[in-house]
Design an enzyme around this catalytic site. Sequence first.
Site, PDB file in Angstrom:
ATOM      1  N   HIS A  24       0.828  -1.207   0.000  1.00 24.30           N
ATOM      2  CA  HIS A  24       0.000   0.000   0.000  1.00 24.30           C
ATOM      3  C   HIS A  24       0.866   1.262   0.000  1.00 24.30           C
ATOM      4  O   HIS A  24       0.651   2.186  -0.775  1.00 24.30           O
ATOM      5  CB  HIS A  24      -0.880  -0.049   1.258  1.00 24.30           C
ATOM      6  CG  HIS A  24      -2.172   0.670   1.148  1.00 24.30           C
ATOM      7  ND1 HIS A  24      -3.064   0.743   2.175  1.00 24.30           N
ATOM      8  CD2 HIS A  24      -2.743   1.352   0.144  1.00 24.30           C
ATOM      9  CE1 HIS A  24      -4.123   1.447   1.804  1.00 24.30           C
ATOM     10  NE2 HIS A  24      -3.941   1.825   0.578  1.00 24.30           N
TER      11      HIS A  24
ATOM     12  N   PHE B 292      -5.809   3.989  11.422  1.00 29.32           N
ATOM     13  CA  PHE B 292      -6.312   3.169  10.306  1.00 29.32           C
ATOM     14  C   PHE B 292      -5.559   3.545   9.043  1.00 29.32           C
ATOM     15  O   PHE B 292      -5.306   4.740   8.807  1.00 29.32           O
ATOM     16  CB  PHE B 292      -7.796   3.429  10.051  1.00 29.32           C
ATOM     17  CG  PHE B 292      -8.715   2.816  11.052  1.00 29.32           C
ATOM     18  CD1 PHE B 292      -8.666   1.471  11.352  1.00 29.32           C
ATOM     19  CD2 PHE B 292      -9.673   3.604  11.678  1.00 29.32           C
ATOM     20  CE1 PHE B 292      -9.549   0.903  12.266  1.00 29.32           C
ATOM     21  CE2 PHE B 292     -10.558   3.052  12.594  1.00 29.32           C
ATOM     22  CZ  PHE B 292     -10.490   1.706  12.882  1.00 29.32           C
ATOM     23  N   GLU B 293      -5.284   2.547   8.218  1.00 31.88           N
ATOM     24  CA  GLU B 293      -4.489   2.854   7.030  1.00 31.88           C
ATOM     25  C   GLU B 293      -5.236   3.709   6.017  1.00 31.88           C
ATOM     26  O   GLU B 293      -4.628   4.261   5.112  1.00 31.88           O
ATOM     27  CB  GLU B 293      -3.917   1.569   6.400  1.00 31.88           C
ATOM     28  CG  GLU B 293      -4.910   0.643   5.758  1.00 31.88           C
ATOM     29  CD  GLU B 293      -4.203  -0.601   5.200  1.00 31.88           C
ATOM     30  OE1 GLU B 293      -3.555  -1.314   5.981  1.00 31.88           O
ATOM     31  OE2 GLU B 293      -4.301  -0.842   4.001  1.00 31.88           O
ATOM     32  N   GLY B 294      -6.541   3.862   6.171  1.00 34.11           N
ATOM     33  CA  GLY B 294      -7.279   4.790   5.316  1.00 34.11           C
ATOM     34  C   GLY B 294      -6.888   6.251   5.561  1.00 34.11           C
ATOM     35  O   GLY B 294      -7.276   7.134   4.793  1.00 34.11           O
ATOM     36  N   GLY B 295      -6.127   6.506   6.623  1.00 34.60           N
ATOM     37  CA  GLY B 295      -5.666   7.868   6.896  1.00 34.60           C
ATOM     38  C   GLY B 295      -6.318   8.489   8.116  1.00 34.60           C
ATOM     39  O   GLY B 295      -6.621   9.677   8.138  1.00 34.60           O
TER      40      GLY B 295
END
Lengths: 318, 264
Positions: free
Chosen positions: A122, B61-64
Site C-alpha cells: 500500500h 487506520f491505514e485509510g488515513g
Amino acid sequence: MAVTPYETIRERTRARDRSLTEKVMSFEEAAALVKDGDHVALGGCTLSRTPIAAIWALIRAGRKDLVLSRSITSNEGDLAYVSGLSSHIMTSWFAQGIVWGLSKVMRAYTESGRAEFEEWSHMAMGLRYRAGAMGVPFMPARSMMGSNVLDRVAGTKEMDCPFTGERLLLLPALNPDVALIHVQRCDAYGNAQIDGLQFMDIDIAMAANRVIITTERIVSNDQIRRAPDQTKIPFFTVDAVVEAPYGSAPHECYGVYEPFFNELDAYAKITATEGEEGVRKYLDRCFYEPEDWAGYLSHIGVADILDAAKRGRRVYDD
Amino acid sequence: MTTDLATPPADTKPYTKSQLLTISASRVLEDGQIVFAGIGITLLAATLAQRTHAPGLTILFEGGVIGPFIQPGELPPSTNEQRCTRRANMLVPITDVLLLLQRGYVDIGFMGGAQIDRYGNLNSSYIGDPDMPKTRLPGTGGGNDIASLAEIIVATKHEKRRFVEKVDFVTSPGFIDGGDSRARCGLPYGGVKKVVTDLALLGFDPDTKLMRIDALQPGVTAEEVQDNTGFDLVIPDDVPIAEAPTATELAILENLDPERLYTH
C-alpha cells in the site's frame, strides 16, 4: 511499467491548457479523453469515493486494455476485467471487501492467467504516485524488502544510501496518463474540494497527465473561494468536470452517503453463485442498457439511495 | 448461526473462540501505545483495550485516520470508510499515515493472515505456487508495510493449515529465515511480538527467532497446541496458563459487536 522520462513529463505539462477556463462536460465527452491502453489511476480506496460514474462511462464507451492502478481495489476491478476495460490492475489489495470474502471473479481471471493483478504494498503504491507528483523518478522506502511481494514486481532497485550506507528500496514513479477522481464539490474550472478521507487522490491528480473529476455537485467559483483551504486539487491539473450525483454508488462518498449494503450484498451473491457470467448480466443490466446515469441509479432504487444518504449524513451529527 | 464454543473452566461464562482471541489480543496492548488496527478482530481488540486497561491507546487506520473511537454496533466494513473516522483527531492521506510507520511513531501493528510460519512470516497473497496459484488471495494492502516497519501482533485462529512450516509466499515479513536475517534484508526494526490464538499465546526465541509457546489458553494443553501446528514449536518446561476472559470483557465485546459479525 517504466518510469516516464522527465523531459516527457515536462513537455506534456507545458502543452496542457492550464488556464482558468470552464471544463464542464458530459460523461461521453470525458470518456473520449481516455485512449485504449492508457494507464488510468483511480482515486478513492476500497469502498470509498470510487469513481464509479467515470468507470461506468468508460465501459459504456467500449474502452479496452487500460492499465488500471489504485490504492486498494474493490468490485470495480471485477467489472474492469469482465468488460475488457482492463486486464492489468496494479494495486495493493483486491477483493470486494473483507466482509464479503475473496472475489471469485478476480480469482477466475488471475488464476487462469487471463488477467494480471500486479501487487505492490500500500505504501509503495502511495510513494510511487507521490514520486510522480513530485517530479522525481523514484522514492526511497524501507518496506517490501525481504518479502516475495518485491520479487514479483519489476522496476524497483535496492541501493545502499550514499549518506548512511543503509539498505533502501527505490520505488519507480508513476505518472498515470489519466486520473479519475470523484469528489463532493467542484467548480466549473476544476477546483475540487474533498471532505473527509483524502486517500491518495491529491498525489494522483498531481502525477497524472490528464485529470477527470466527477463531482456530487458543481458549485460556483465564489463558493470555492470562500473556503479555499478545502480545495484539495487545483483547477490547472484538471481537464474535465462531470456532474455525477451519487457518482460513487454503490460505494460511499464521505458525508453524502455510506456504502449501499443491499446492493453490495446482492452483487456479492451474483459473483458467488454465477461468477463472471453473473457479472456479465450485471453489466448488461446496469451499465450497457440504461439510457443515462439516472437509469443506472434507478437500478439501485430510491429506498436504498435514501437509506445510504441518511447514514452518510450522520458524520455531521454530534 | 453456529456458535464455535471454546471450553472454559467450569466457573466462568461461556465464550466463543473468536471472543477468546479478541480478548487475549486486547490484553497484549498497553496504555499509551499507538496501534495500527485492521478490521474485525484487531479493531475490536484495540477498542476493547481502550475501554478496559488502555484508555490512552491511539488507533490508526491505514485509510488515513488518527485516533478515532468506534461506535458500538457500527463497525466499519474496511479501514477506508467514514465509520472509521468517528471522533478522530485528524485525517491524513493514506501515504502519510503509512509513513508514520516508517518514521517510527507506531508501537504495534495488528495483523491477520491466511498462513504464518515458524519465523512469523505471513502470507495473504497466494496459496500454492504463485505462478500457478491454487488460490489468489487479496494481497498485502498495508500488511507488508506494517510488518516491515513496526512490531506486530498477529491474531488468528489456531489451525494446522494456517500454521505451516514455510509459507507459500512471504507477503509480510516476520523474522524471514530466523537469526538476524530480518535486519540483513534492510529491516532493522520491528518483527513479530506475539501471536495470539484461541489455543495459546506464542512468542519467538530471542536468538533463533523460532516460534515458542509463551502461555496456554485455559483448558488447553501444549500437546493440543503442537497437534494443531504444522511445525515443531519451542515448548518451555513450565508454560503458564492465561487468564480466562472476564465477564466485564465479554460484556464490552458484546456491546461493540452486538450482531457478532466478527465474534461468532
